[in-house]
Design a protein around this motif. Structure first.
Motif, PDB file in Angstrom:
ATOM      1  N   PRO A   1     -23.731  17.255  -5.296  1.00 53.28           N
ATOM      2  CA  PRO A   1     -22.911  18.470  -5.151  1.00 53.28           C
ATOM      3  C   PRO A   1     -21.848  18.652  -6.229  1.00 53.28           C
ATOM      4  O   PRO A   1     -21.571  19.788  -6.638  1.00 53.28           O
ATOM      5  CB  PRO A   1     -22.279  18.314  -3.762  1.00 53.28           C
ATOM      6  CG  PRO A   1     -22.396  16.862  -3.446  1.00 53.28           C
ATOM      7  CD  PRO A   1     -23.637  16.391  -4.115  1.00 53.28           C
TER       8      PRO A   1
ATOM      9  N   TRP B   1     -17.000  25.775  -2.051  1.00 51.97           N
ATOM     10  CA  TRP B   1     -18.393  25.503  -1.651  1.00 51.97           C
ATOM     11  C   TRP B   1     -18.599  24.018  -1.381  1.00 51.97           C
ATOM     12  O   TRP B   1     -19.185  23.632  -0.362  1.00 51.97           O
ATOM     13  CB  TRP B   1     -19.348  25.977  -2.749  1.00 51.97           C
ATOM     14  CG  TRP B   1     -20.744  25.476  -2.545  1.00 51.97           C
ATOM     15  CD1 TRP B   1     -21.677  25.963  -1.685  1.00 51.97           C
ATOM     16  CD2 TRP B   1     -21.343  24.319  -3.171  1.00 51.97           C
ATOM     17  NE1 TRP B   1     -22.831  25.202  -1.740  1.00 51.97           N
ATOM     18  CE2 TRP B   1     -22.645  24.192  -2.641  1.00 51.97           C
ATOM     19  CE3 TRP B   1     -20.902  23.410  -4.124  1.00 51.97           C
ATOM     20  CZ2 TRP B   1     -23.513  23.171  -3.044  1.00 51.97           C
ATOM     21  CZ3 TRP B   1     -21.757  22.397  -4.524  1.00 51.97           C
ATOM     22  CH2 TRP B   1     -23.044  22.285  -3.985  1.00 51.97           C
TER      23      TRP B   1
ATOM     24  N   ARG C   1     -19.363  22.327   2.760  1.00 50.97           N
ATOM     25  CA  ARG C   1     -20.754  22.004   3.094  1.00 50.97           C
ATOM     26  C   ARG C   1     -20.809  21.301   4.458  1.00 50.97           C
ATOM     27  O   ARG C   1     -19.791  20.824   4.969  1.00 50.97           O
ATOM     28  CB  ARG C   1     -21.360  21.085   2.016  1.00 50.97           C
ATOM     29  CG  ARG C   1     -21.545  21.730   0.661  1.00 50.97           C
ATOM     30  CD  ARG C   1     -21.989  20.700  -0.391  1.00 50.97           C
ATOM     31  NE  ARG C   1     -21.042  19.623  -0.514  1.00 50.97           N
ATOM     32  CZ  ARG C   1     -21.318  18.350  -0.276  1.00 50.97           C
ATOM     33  NH1 ARG C   1     -22.523  17.983   0.137  1.00 50.97           N
ATOM     34  NH2 ARG C   1     -20.363  17.424  -0.405  1.00 50.97           N
TER      35      ARG C   1
END
Length: 338
Positions: free
Chosen positions: A306, A327, A331
């Motif tokens: 990520p 973001w 998650r």
């Protein structure tokens, strides 16, 4: 008899490694594609664009002709930017094939070749024939050139599948301020060295945005986790990533203002565009190209990364940094281990 060592690349790291080897008694030649830089090194014994306020030994000789630089060299050390390593290695391979020269091949660059996703030892193996090389090795670890120049205590590792070559190089480089360990995990050392530049970009961006130590510690810790996931998928030893070329290199590169990747990230965090940052830096920012290669590799291999994904989207898809952080932070919850 002194070991003859040719260093290809006269940037900050290549030129300071030349000084280390010269101090240790080796006969050192250094090559640069830039005739003005060669002239400065030979006449003024300085390299002001890369290492300010530093004077090199007069016994280090610089060349703009790569064939003369590598002639009769026992060891050839590549310290050129990742994306030109193949073209330089091809020149060297062609010369060595023609002359029948054989040498130990070593690199101290940190990156992954775009499009091929090759590690640099793979690039060197493809371009320099087996009959012209004793071994291929990589020198890596937490080592800012500016600190080595002032004889700060520095520990690195030299990795090779050839233990004899690793031990020979260990002796060549080691002294009372520059300590070298050996490792046989070339894959892990090269992947750790390359991908830590992505984390350094992220750490710089957090600083530029005004985030504190908690955020930086989180980034480095979880960044190391995803580097390890990708590396072990290629067969790397997971213990390598808690060593000098893993966590050690992340710490120094993601916290030092001497790191051009950190400085680039810091400027991005302050709102500058990538093109502005690249222009201002005036030197190669390895993490930018490596972010693309690592992201594409993670997609190809189904490895969750990520942080790398977020940085890739900032660099190449114009995602706002704060949106990338949001973001990553929102998650679905995960277990830390596993």
């Amino acid at each position: 008899m002194a070991e003859k060592i040719a260093i290809l690349g006269a940037g900050s790291w290549g030129s300071i490694l030349a000084s280390v080897l010269d101090e240790n008694g080796s006969e050192v030649r250094i090559w640069s594609y830039n005739p003005e830089q060669v002239k400065e090194l030979n006449e003024k014994h300085t390299n002001k664009r890369y290492v300010k306020d530093y004077t090199y030994s007069e016994s280090i000789v610089a060349y703009s002709d790569i064939e003369i630089a590598i002639e009769d060299a026992d060891d050839i050390l590549f310290v050129v930017p990742t994306q030109v390593t193949r073209s330089v290695a091809r020149q060297v391979g062609e010369i060595m094939k023609r002359t029948g020269q054989k040498a130990t091949i070593l690199h101290a660059s940190k990156g992954i070749e775009e499009k091929t996703y090759d590690r640099l030892s793979q690039v060197l193996a493809e371009e320099i024939a087996p009959e012209n090389r004793d071994a291929i090795a990589v020198l890596s670890g937490p080592s800012q050139a500016e600190d080595v120049a002032r004889h700060d205590i520095t520990l690195v590792t030299v990795a090779s599948e050839n233990q004899h070559a690793a031990e020979k190089l260990q002796k060549l480089f080691m002294n009372n301020y520059f300590r070298v360990y050996t490792n046989d995990d070339v894959i892990g050392v090269e992947i750790g060295a390359a991908l830590k530049n992505i984390i350094a970009l992220g750490a710089g961006a957090l600083h530029g945005l005004g985030y504190g130590d908690n955020a930086k510690a989180a980034l480095m810790t979880r960044g190391l986790a995803e580097i390890s996931r990708l590396g072990t998928s290629f067969g790397a030893n997971p213990l390598t990533f808690i060593g000098l070329s893993g966590v050690g290199d992340i710490i120094v590169t993601a916290t030092s203002t001497n790191s051009r990747n950190w400085r680039a990230g810091n400027e991005l965090g302050q709102g500058k565009s990538l093109s502005e940052v690249v222009e201002n830096m005036g030197m190669v920012i390895e993490g930018v190209a490596t972010a693309r290669a690592a992201y594409e590799l993670s997609q190809e291999r189904g490895i969750e990364m990520p942080i790398t994904t977020a940085i890739y989207k900032v660099l190449y898809e114009n995602l706002e940094i704060r949106d990338a952080i949001r973001w990553a932070m929102t998650r679905d919850g995960k277990a830390e281990i596993g």
